[in-house]
Design a protein around this motif. Structure first.
Motif, PDB file in Angstrom:
ATOM      1  N   CYS A   1       0.923  -1.420   0.086  1.00  9.46           N
ATOM      2  CA  CYS A   1      -0.135   0.081   0.120  1.00  9.46           C
ATOM      3  C   CYS A   1       0.889   1.294   0.009  1.00  9.46           C
ATOM      4  N   SER A   2       2.258   1.102   0.731  1.00  4.87           N
ATOM      5  CA  SER A   2       2.931   2.428   0.671  1.00  4.87           C
ATOM      6  C   SER A   2       3.360   2.785  -0.786  1.00  4.87           C
ATOM      7  N   LYS A   3       3.211   2.043  -1.693  1.00  5.30           N
ATOM      8  CA  LYS A   3       3.662   2.297  -2.945  1.00  5.30           C
ATOM      9  C   LYS A   3       2.546   3.107  -3.837  1.00  5.30           C
ATOM     10  N   TYR A   4       1.542   3.432  -3.338  1.00  2.00           N
ATOM     11  CA  TYR A   4       0.605   4.117  -3.901  1.00  2.00           C
ATOM     12  C   TYR A   4       0.062   5.398  -2.938  1.00  2.00           C
ATOM     13  N   ASN A   5      -0.770   6.481  -3.562  1.00  5.22           N
ATOM     14  CA  ASN A   5      -1.044   7.653  -2.986  1.00  5.22           C
ATOM     15  C   ASN A   5      -2.551   7.196  -2.331  1.00  5.22           C
ATOM     16  N   HIS A   6      -2.567   7.051  -1.114  1.00  2.00           N
ATOM     17  CA  HIS A   6      -3.988   6.699  -0.517  1.00  2.00           C
ATOM     18  C   HIS A   6      -5.064   7.684  -0.897  1.00  2.00           C
ATOM     19  N   ASN A   7      -4.559   8.705  -1.365  1.00  2.00           N
ATOM     20  CA  ASN A   7      -5.675  10.003  -1.371  1.00  2.00           C
ATOM     21  C   ASN A   7      -6.469   9.690  -2.847  1.00  2.00           C
ATOM     22  N   LYS A   8      -5.636   9.091  -3.763  1.00  2.00           N
ATOM     23  CA  LYS A   8      -6.288   8.692  -5.067  1.00  2.00           C
ATOM     24  C   LYS A   8      -7.186   7.451  -4.993  1.00  2.00           C
ATOM     25  N   TRP A   9      -7.687   7.133  -5.950  1.00  2.00           N
ATOM     26  CA  TRP A   9      -8.695   6.100  -6.250  1.00  2.00           C
ATOM     27  C   TRP A   9      -7.683   4.765  -6.662  1.00  2.00           C
ATOM     28  N   TYR A  10      -7.751   3.781  -5.747  1.00  2.00           N
ATOM     29  CA  TYR A  10      -6.970   2.591  -6.096  1.00  2.00           C
ATOM     30  C   TYR A  10      -8.027   1.404  -5.612  1.00  2.00           C
TER      31      TYR A  10
ATOM     32  N   GLY B   1     -15.339   3.832 -13.135  1.00  4.65           N
ATOM     33  CA  GLY B   1     -14.278   4.018 -14.288  1.00  4.65           C
ATOM     34  C   GLY B   1     -12.916   3.780 -13.507  1.00  4.65           C
ATOM     35  N   VAL B   2     -12.860   2.680 -12.584  1.00  6.93           N
ATOM     36  CA  VAL B   2     -11.779   2.447 -12.029  1.00  6.93           C
ATOM     37  C   VAL B   2     -11.056   1.115 -12.564  1.00  6.93           C
ATOM     38  N   ARG B   3      -9.955   0.865 -12.766  1.00  5.41           N
ATOM     39  CA  ARG B   3      -9.447  -0.436 -13.167  1.00  5.41           C
ATOM     40  C   ARG B   3      -8.717  -1.055 -12.110  1.00  5.41           C
ATOM     41  N   LEU B   4      -8.230  -2.303 -12.336  1.00  5.17           N
ATOM     42  CA  LEU B   4      -7.451  -3.087 -11.258  1.00  5.17           C
ATOM     43  C   LEU B   4      -6.047  -2.781 -11.308  1.00  5.17           C
ATOM     44  N   THR B   5      -5.386  -2.476 -10.141  1.00  2.29           N
ATOM     45  CA  THR B   5      -4.005  -2.121 -10.199  1.00  2.29           C
ATOM     46  C   THR B   5      -3.417  -3.703  -9.849  1.00  2.29           C
ATOM     47  N   ILE B   6      -2.656  -4.247 -10.457  1.00  2.00           N
ATOM     48  CA  ILE B   6      -2.499  -5.705 -10.449  1.00  2.00           C
ATOM     49  C   ILE B   6      -1.125  -5.715  -9.358  1.00  2.00           C
ATOM     50  N   GLU B   7      -1.253  -6.671  -8.378  1.00  2.00           N
ATOM     51  CA  GLU B   7      -0.151  -6.956  -7.342  1.00  2.00           C
ATOM     52  C   GLU B   7      -0.051  -8.718  -7.363  1.00  2.00           C
ATOM     53  N   THR B   8       1.059  -9.091  -7.808  1.00  2.00           N
ATOM     54  CA  THR B   8       0.930 -10.587  -8.103  1.00  2.00           C
ATOM     55  C   THR B   8       1.225 -11.409  -6.736  1.00  2.00           C
ATOM     56  N   GLY B   9       1.477 -10.568  -5.685  1.00  2.00           N
ATOM     57  CA  GLY B   9       1.588 -11.505  -4.434  1.00  2.00           C
ATOM     58  C   GLY B   9       0.281 -11.831  -3.864  1.00  2.00           C
ATOM     59  N   PHE B  10      -0.843 -11.409  -4.167  1.00  2.00           N
ATOM     60  CA  PHE B  10      -2.437 -11.789  -3.821  1.00  2.00           C
ATOM     61  C   PHE B  10      -2.651 -13.160  -4.612  1.00  2.00           C
TER      62      PHE B  10
END
Length: 462
Positions: free
Chosen positions: A164-173, A238-247
């Motif tokens: 989660c630290s890789k991404y800006n929590h103020n944006k839509w993820y 309008g939100v797409r998936l951000t892929i993290e392969t560790g899930f």
């Protein structure tokens, strides 16, 4: 007569310069005044000069875990929940969402239980999807990310913080991963986060999703799972998936050795469908084997299952390490791309003869039925840590009465030393596999040291 006009001209020039200077000073003062109007009352010019303070680092306090369960399944899934949740128990940021009150009124060392209301006429998928709404409604302060999973999802929480630290929590993820099964993805969606593997939604997006969820879910009552319904509603936003392969949804059955021994170069975030696979360590129960894996994970969570490969040219050996799990020693030279491929130790999720069910979302290679054609396998025995680093020891798992080369015939233990993998932001965004050296290999023991690779270093038998 000519002197007077010259004095008059000089005086007029000085007056003009004075007025220009005064005008400039007034303009600067006006700009500073207007700028201060946009500052908070406590701001002053001195604060403009001081460097800005960076926001505090993300921690588990900022992540809320919402777990879907039921009164009937909770008793059997409680050991899995305790395994990953116990270190978080003092935070009060994990909640269990049930369909009705639990069978046992007292649930020691489990997160708080929330019984969902007004769900009797709704489908199972609708109830689970509504957990997003119910989790946001808790209004827990200082939550930046919402994590959703099942009661048989094992979360590696320290790694979730790093991800989660890789991404800006103020944006839509919307973060997660798809199924390992091609058939499952074809049946539902390829770009959907599967709920069993868990997925993450940033707080601003979760609040918006919670607000529109009621009207959206009615359009997707035909979809089977809650994760498909959540995906559909997010798609409408309008939100797409951000892929993290560790899930890992773990839509396979049987022996996970082929997957766990060649984990992708990403932080391990979750494992699912634990009841559908064999114990991951031989000779242990399912829960004991998972506890064994978590011992290594708690010592160095960022390195757990990370694959490192090195070579012993003198003895013609290839060593593949899956940190905290297993070491494989191959006789001969095995090229790296082959070792990064999953061995087919597992079976398709769907039973039957359907060809599509045996297709995966990754390349696989054969796992020989003859144990004497397989590499030697050493499973984790102990893990220790001190100020100098981490030591993991792996003991030999004997399978079959096989004739081996002199270099490994008496080998019983592989000891691996490694520095703590405190992955910073740059390493997480652009990860690079580590290298290793076989510092000693004689008789019954082998010692391997994991380290960072050199700039031009190749992972190959040189």
């Amino acid at each position: 007569m000519s002197i007077f006009p010259r004095q008059f001209t000089t005086t007029r020039s000085r007056v003009r310069d004075f007025l220009l200077l005064l005008s400039a000073l007034l303009s600067v003062s006006l700009l500073l005044y207007l700028h201060h109007l946009h500052l908070p009352p406590s701001a002053s010019f001195s604060t403009l000069q001081s460097p800005s303070t960076s926001p505090p680092p993300l921690s588990l306090d900022h992540i809320l875990f919402s777990i879907a369960t039921s009164a009937s399944s909770l008793p059997s899934r409680a050991p899995y929940l305790r395994l990953w949740h116990n270190p978080l128990s003092n935070l009060n940021t994990t909640f269990l969402f049930l369909d009705r009150p639990p069978l046992e009124p007292s649930l020691p060392s489990l997160p708080p239980v929330i019984v969902q209301t007004n769900i009797s006429s709704r489908s199972f998928g609708h109830r689970i999807a509504r957990i997003v709404q119910d989790a946001v409604a808790l209004n827990v302060p200082e939550i930046y990310w919402y994590v959703f999973g099942d009661d048989d999802t094992l979360f590696f929480t320290e790694n979730l913080v790093r991800i989660c630290s890789k991404y800006n929590h103020n944006k839509w993820y919307y973060i997660g991963s798809s199924s390992e099964s091609y058939e499952q993805n074809e049946k539902f969606y390829f770009d959907m986060a599967y709920g069993g593997g868990g997925f993450v939604i940033s707080a601003p997006l979760a609040r918006v999703l919670a607000r529109i969820l009621g009207s959206c879910l009615d359009r997707y009552h035909h979809l089977f799972g809650s994760d498909a319904r959540i995906f559909a509603c997010l798609a409408e936003l309008g939100v797409r998936l951000t892929i993290e392969t560790g899930f890992h949804q773990v839509d396979v059955r049987g022996d996970l050795f082929g997957m766990l021994s060649a984990h992708p170069l990403s932080l391990l975030a979750s494992l699912h469908h634990i009841d559908a696979v064999e114990p991951i360590f031989p000779g242990m129960s399912r829960i004991n084997s998972l506890e064994h894996l978590f011992k290594a994970s708690r010592v160095d969570p960022a390195r757990i299952l990370q694959q490192t490969v090195c070579y012993d040219k003198t003895n013609s050996l290839t060593v593949s390490i899956s940190f905290g799990y297993a070491v494989q020693v191959y006789e001969g030279n095995q090229l790296l791309p082959e070792l990064l491929t999953f061995q087919r130790t597992f079976r398709p999720w769907k039973r039957g003869k359907n060809v599509a069910s045996s297709r995966y979302m990754f390349k696989t290679r054969d796992y020989p039925s003859d144990p004497c054609q397989r590499p030697l396998v050493f499973f984790l025995h102990t893990v220790t840590a001190d100020t100098t680093g981490i030591w993991t020891n792996y003991t030999r798992h004997n399978a079959g009465n096989c004739s081996r080369t002199k270099a490994v015939e008496r080998l019983k233990v592989v000891s691996v030393s490694s520095p703590n993998l405190d992955a910073d932001f740059e390493e997480m965004v652009t990860p690079r596999r580590h290298c290793c050296d076989i510092s000693s290999s004689s008789g019954e023991a082998m010692t391997v040291q994991i380290r960072q690779c050199g700039t031009y270093e190749l992972i190959a038998m040189q």
